[in-house]
Design a protein around this motif. Sequence first.
Motif, short mmCIF file in Angstrom:
data_model
loop_
_atom_site.label_atom_id
_atom_site.label_comp_id
_atom_site.label_asym_id
_atom_site.label_seq_id
_atom_site.Cartn_x
_atom_site.Cartn_y
_atom_site.Cartn_z
N TYR A 1 -5.37 39.38 10.37
CA TYR A 1 -6.29 38.36 9.84
C TYR A 1 -6.45 37.22 10.84
O TYR A 1 -5.46 36.62 11.26
CB TYR A 1 -5.74 37.83 8.51
CG TYR A 1 -6.68 36.87 7.83
CD1 TYR A 1 -7.88 37.33 7.29
CD2 TYR A 1 -6.38 35.52 7.73
CE1 TYR A 1 -8.75 36.46 6.67
CE2 TYR A 1 -7.25 34.64 7.11
CZ TYR A 1 -8.43 35.11 6.58
OH TYR A 1 -9.30 34.26 5.97
N PRO A 2 -7.68 36.88 11.24
CA PRO A 2 -7.88 35.90 12.32
C PRO A 2 -7.95 34.45 11.85
O PRO A 2 -8.04 33.55 12.67
CB PRO A 2 -9.23 36.31 12.90
CG PRO A 2 -9.99 36.84 11.71
CD PRO A 2 -8.97 37.48 10.81
N GLY A 3 -7.90 34.19 10.53
CA GLY A 3 -8.30 32.87 10.02
C GLY A 3 -7.23 31.80 9.98
O GLY A 3 -7.47 30.75 9.39
N MET B 1 -6.83 35.64 2.35
CA MET B 1 -7.48 36.77 3.00
C MET B 1 -8.56 37.39 2.11
O MET B 1 -9.62 37.80 2.59
CB MET B 1 -6.44 37.82 3.40
CG MET B 1 -5.64 37.41 4.63
SD MET B 1 -4.13 38.38 4.89
CE MET B 1 -4.80 40.03 5.03
N GLU B 2 -8.27 37.45 0.82
CA GLU B 2 -9.27 37.97 -0.13
C GLU B 2 -10.59 37.21 -0.01
O GLU B 2 -11.66 37.75 -0.26
CB GLU B 2 -8.79 37.77 -1.57
CG GLU B 2 -7.83 38.81 -2.08
CD GLU B 2 -7.19 38.35 -3.39
OE1 GLU B 2 -7.71 37.41 -4.04
OE2 GLU B 2 -6.15 38.95 -3.75
N ARG B 3 -10.48 35.92 0.29
CA ARG B 3 -11.65 35.05 0.27
C ARG B 3 -12.18 34.72 1.66
O ARG B 3 -13.18 34.01 1.81
CB ARG B 3 -11.29 33.74 -0.45
CG ARG B 3 -11.03 33.94 -1.94
CD ARG B 3 -10.33 32.76 -2.55
NE ARG B 3 -10.18 32.95 -3.98
CZ ARG B 3 -9.20 33.66 -4.55
NH1 ARG B 3 -8.28 34.25 -3.79
NH2 ARG B 3 -9.14 33.78 -5.86
N GLY B 4 -11.48 35.17 2.70
CA GLY B 4 -11.92 34.87 4.06
C GLY B 4 -11.88 33.38 4.40
O GLY B 4 -12.77 32.85 5.06
N LEU B 5 -10.81 32.70 3.95
CA LEU B 5 -10.71 31.25 4.17
C LEU B 5 -9.90 30.92 5.42
O LEU B 5 -9.10 31.73 5.89
CB LEU B 5 -10.04 30.60 2.95
CG LEU B 5 -10.83 30.66 1.65
CD1 LEU B 5 -9.98 30.14 0.49
CD2 LEU B 5 -12.13 29.86 1.76
N VAL B 6 -10.11 29.73 5.93
CA VAL B 6 -9.37 29.24 7.09
C VAL B 6 -8.14 28.46 6.61
O VAL B 6 -8.23 27.64 5.70
CB VAL B 6 -10.24 28.31 7.95
CG1 VAL B 6 -9.43 27.71 9.12
CG2 VAL B 6 -11.46 29.06 8.47
N ALA C 1 -1.04 41.04 9.73
CA ALA C 1 -2.02 41.62 8.80
C ALA C 1 -3.39 41.78 9.44
O ALA C 1 -4.33 42.24 8.79
CB ALA C 1 -2.12 40.72 7.56
N ARG D 1 -14.59 26.53 -2.54
CA ARG D 1 -14.42 27.21 -1.26
C ARG D 1 -14.15 26.16 -0.19
O ARG D 1 -15.08 25.71 0.50
CB ARG D 1 -15.66 28.04 -0.94
CG ARG D 1 -15.47 28.93 0.26
CD ARG D 1 -16.64 29.87 0.54
NE ARG D 1 -16.41 30.50 1.82
CZ ARG D 1 -15.59 31.53 2.01
NH1 ARG D 1 -14.98 32.09 0.98
NH2 ARG D 1 -15.38 32.02 3.21
#
Lengths: 397, 397
Positions: B227-229, B193-198, B225, B162
């Motif tokens: 997505y904020p990351g 996005m699936e993993r919430g990564l930056v 999408a 991660r």
Amino acid sequence: MKAFNWQEAFGERASRIRASTIRELLKLTQRPGILSFAGGLPAPELFPKEEAAEKAAAILKAKGEVALQYGPTEGYFPLRAFVAEWIGVRPEEVLITTGSQQALDLLGKVFLDEGSPVLLEAPSYMGAIQALRPFGPRFLTVPAGEEGPDLDALEEVLQRERPRFLYLIPSFQNPSGGLMPLRARERLLELVMERGLVVVEDDAYRELYFGERRLPSLFELSREAGYPGVIYLGSFSKVLSPGLRVAFAVAHPEALQKLTQAKQGSDLHTPMLNQMLVHELAKEGFPERLERIRRVYREKAEAMLQALDREMPQGVRYTRPQGGMFVWMTLPEGLSAEALFQRAIEENVAFVPGSPFFANGGGENTLRLSYATLNPEGIAEGMRRLGRALKGLLALV
Amino acid sequence: MKAFNWQEAFGERASRIRASTIRELLKLTQRPGILSFAGGLPAPELFPKEEAAEKAAAILKAKGEVALQYGPTEGYFPLRAFVAEWIGVRPEEVLITTGSQQALDLLGKVFLDEGSPVLLEAPSYMGAIQALRPFGPRFLTVPAGEEGPDLDALEEVLQRERPRFLYLIPSFQNPSGGLMPLRARERLLELVMERGLVVVEDDAYRELYFGERRLPSLFELSREAGYPGVIYLGSFSKVLSPGLRVAFAVAHPEALQKLTQAKQGSDLHTPMLNQMLVHELAKEGFPERLERIRRVYREKAEAMLQALDREMPQGVRYTRPQGGMFVWMTLPEGLSAEALFQRAIEENVAFVPGSPFFANGGGENTLRLSYATLNPEGIAEGMRRLGRALKGLLALV
């Protein structure tokens, strides 16, 4: 999609990076009508606007392909040579930095690990605390006053601790305005040399003395003694322009090389145009410019002291600066400078509460007043307002 | 006096801060007579010298007290507003940085602790490796080629690791010149996005496309999408001037605030004059300027490819860039780019050996050629010299 959480994404280091509540307070000081003694903003009437306009244009026309291109990390050589002559070293010993703030960041990168002890005066420059804190050091502090750090307290700390470096502002300290006498400088150096410690001497106010002459810097004394461990920080911010962000570090080649490598990863190099412009502005008439700056700040300091003597109630103490940009005020024990700040804002006057200058807390009844920015009339009016705010607060006690 | 030892004085971090041997080699490329394809130096003939001279003078005359004074850490508001319109965001989402190099340093400060995993392409930008390494991360790498990172390899890594962030240059990658197709961008974003990564998207070459139009950035796709990351890095270095050191980061407010606080400790703010000058230079005729830059770089790229097609011996592979500033070359297995570098210097031509672009080693038979700096005649002559050096090396094998 997984829920996104920035606080989880940040490193642990991020928790040490924060806006001080004070910096947030200071946004209030930009409201129209406020007379602000908060920022250490150099007097704008001293900025060489016309001269800078002319010289910037000439540089860009004649040497635009240098001024606008990538440059060496060490800095623009003619500027390094100018600094070398000013400070009395060789050009190879000079690293140009993007303000002294960057030099502090580079020192943190090179010298500090998680938990490393580092010694500061209490109070000390807020920006130094902010630059060093992300590297996770353990701050050791010694009280500092009108004659600089308490050397007995310092010696006592050095008997049990070995700080990675001592960060000191011996001349016209920010925020206290303190000036270490020659004898104190010599004793400090002895303490340091016996132990082989590194000193970072921040001399941003070097040229802003009100007396006949400058005291020798720790750096100069260390060179005379043949000691390599003093790193010297200087700046063009107080003598030409802070907005150009041109400052410098002078150090032993081994330390300078490491700082240069750290700078390469931090911003590659300080903007070329700025370095060339500072060089053009400084290379002629610099001594006369410094004379004029000293005169202006001396007049402003006098205006502030006269107003304070008139306006301040009993029990309030303040320093009588011999140079630099600041008066340091101590309220009667138990009074809060933050409470005074709220009242002062209502009176349309602002300052910086002193506590954020203390790396390990304290100083709640202290505050810093900068006389650098406003003219003598503004200063007098501001001190009248401050006196009213203070008398209002005292009436409540 | 105690003997003084700088190596003992430095922190452990300092051992990670070093000049790459390559940067030392590159000093050789500044010898007179050398045709250098080593530095990623933008074409000096594209610098707006006259215009900058005129505008810098006007700024200093009319607004010198702003241009020369301390300014806000977030940046000069009109420039933030310009960037916001360019990139399609709100001004409050923009932080002005002292070059993109500084943004990388700030990201290291905010996201990385000792041992934190961070994912890079192999190869990736040398300056990013250099900026992040002092924070002690563990580099995870995935191979990258003409179509960007190998997404199967990336997915495999993300199944067991991660990373604090993924650092990617999807368009005209430095050094490989790779361009991620739209489908790859979409798949990458799904994985993330699936993993919430930056993701940190470095888009320094954004405008230097040779085709009809720009592909949407990861940042743009992530915004669509919801997505904020994705943190987006852009720069004025390739489209106006690198020497002014003005770049920017765009991020979700929570991330931007933390980066801004980190910047405050690093250099207080980017020089005001530079920000005002970039704003004045960019606010009129920017689209036409970008057209001209694209045309010039496209011509230079064609000149290099034609010369390479003529001069390179069998077995040497090189990319055919669709934008940006670089051709990436792979020598036959077993040949060393550093050995070629020595021969090339004898032939008065220079490039960057590829290995320092690999955070975890490798790439000894690769090298980077920049066509940005020289004119087409210089490029043709340089490739002739490189061909001779290469044939000389091959004759030895």
